[in-house]
Design a protein around this motif. Structure first.
Motif: not given
Length: 256
Positions: A219-231
């Motif tokens: 869902a995140m990548e659908r709306y925001f294709p340039r997303v980078r995830r940090v945990t």
């Protein structure tokens, strides 16, 4: 009426912070002061919270548009939002991409959560306190202990208790938030159609949180294709307060 805001810094690129449920802009004060040497920072009290006006219904689209009124396409911002404020920030970026140079979403995803109703217990306990006979904040703390045993969460909620003269009042619109808690935990997908935001997006989650899961990445990548995830290790839902130094370092790198 416009939303209540607090500003830090007088030069550099703008950064706008949106808080989560039961929060207020000042929850970000530590981070705002740290960034103020290089950025113009704006802390927003979200609708129905802090010193901002109350609404007749809870609506992420309306909240996002209210925050958007604080911005200008001539001076696009780095927008940071946590939890409820993170959802509003995502909706804002999707609806008004010209206002947002980059987006940081903190421990929330563009999905409807099944566990938002757990907050009803907090609201019921807060509303059960008779403010007309309340002597002091310590009495309110004792009244919340059974429903909110965690000292940190209880202290966070009590930041919303304000004394005005001889009277006490809760700053959030608790009755509305209780009535519309499913909307607070929801996501306005039907209002966003096939929207997407093409700017850089940082998605920060806590390793111990259930709000950012692998299942939500699609869902995140659908709306925001340039997303980078940090945990962030050793953090739950309140990443920025549980690991403030790590959070600030990650955010600084994203802003720079």
């Amino acid at each position: 009426m416009p939303l209540h805001t607090t500003s830090y810094g007088d030069h550099g690129s703008p950064v706008v912070f949106c808080h989560g449920l039961f929060g207020q802009g000042r929850n970000w004060t530590q981070h705002a002061k740290a960034l103020a040497a290089d950025h113009r920072v704006l802390l927003v009290d979200m609708p129905d919270h802090g010193r901002s006006p109350w609404s007749e219904r809870f609506d992420f689209v309306a909240a996002a548009d209210q925050v958007a009124e604080l911005m200008s396409a001539d001076d696009p911002v780095a927008l940071v939002g946590h939890s409820m404020g993170g959802k509003a920030a995502m909706v804002l970026a999707l609806r008004h991409p010209e206002l947002v140079e980059r987006l940081c979403v903190v421990d929330v995803a563009p999905v409807a959560y099944p566990h938002a109703s757990e907050f009803v217990g907090y609201i019921d306990a807060m509303l059960a306190i008779d403010l007309t006979t309340l002597a002091d904040r310590a009495q309110a703390d004792r009244a919340l202990q059974d429903a909110v045993p965690d000292d940190g969460v209880r202290g966070f909620l009590l930041q919303n208790l304000r004394r005005e003269g001889d009277d006490w009042r809760w700053q959030p619109n608790l009755e509305l938030l209780r009535e519309e808690i499913d909307e607070v935990g929801g996501w306005p997908a039907e209002s966003l159609d096939e929207s997407s935001y093409d700017g850089p997006v940082l998605w920060i989650g806590g390793s111990d949180s259930r709000y950012v899961l692998d299942d939500y990445a699609g869902a995140m990548e659908r709306y925001f294709p340039r997303v980078r995830r940090v945990t962030v290790k050793g953090a739950g839902h309140w990443v920025h307060s549980e690991q403030p130094a790590v959070f600030l370092e990650v955010l600084r790198r994203f802003l720079d």
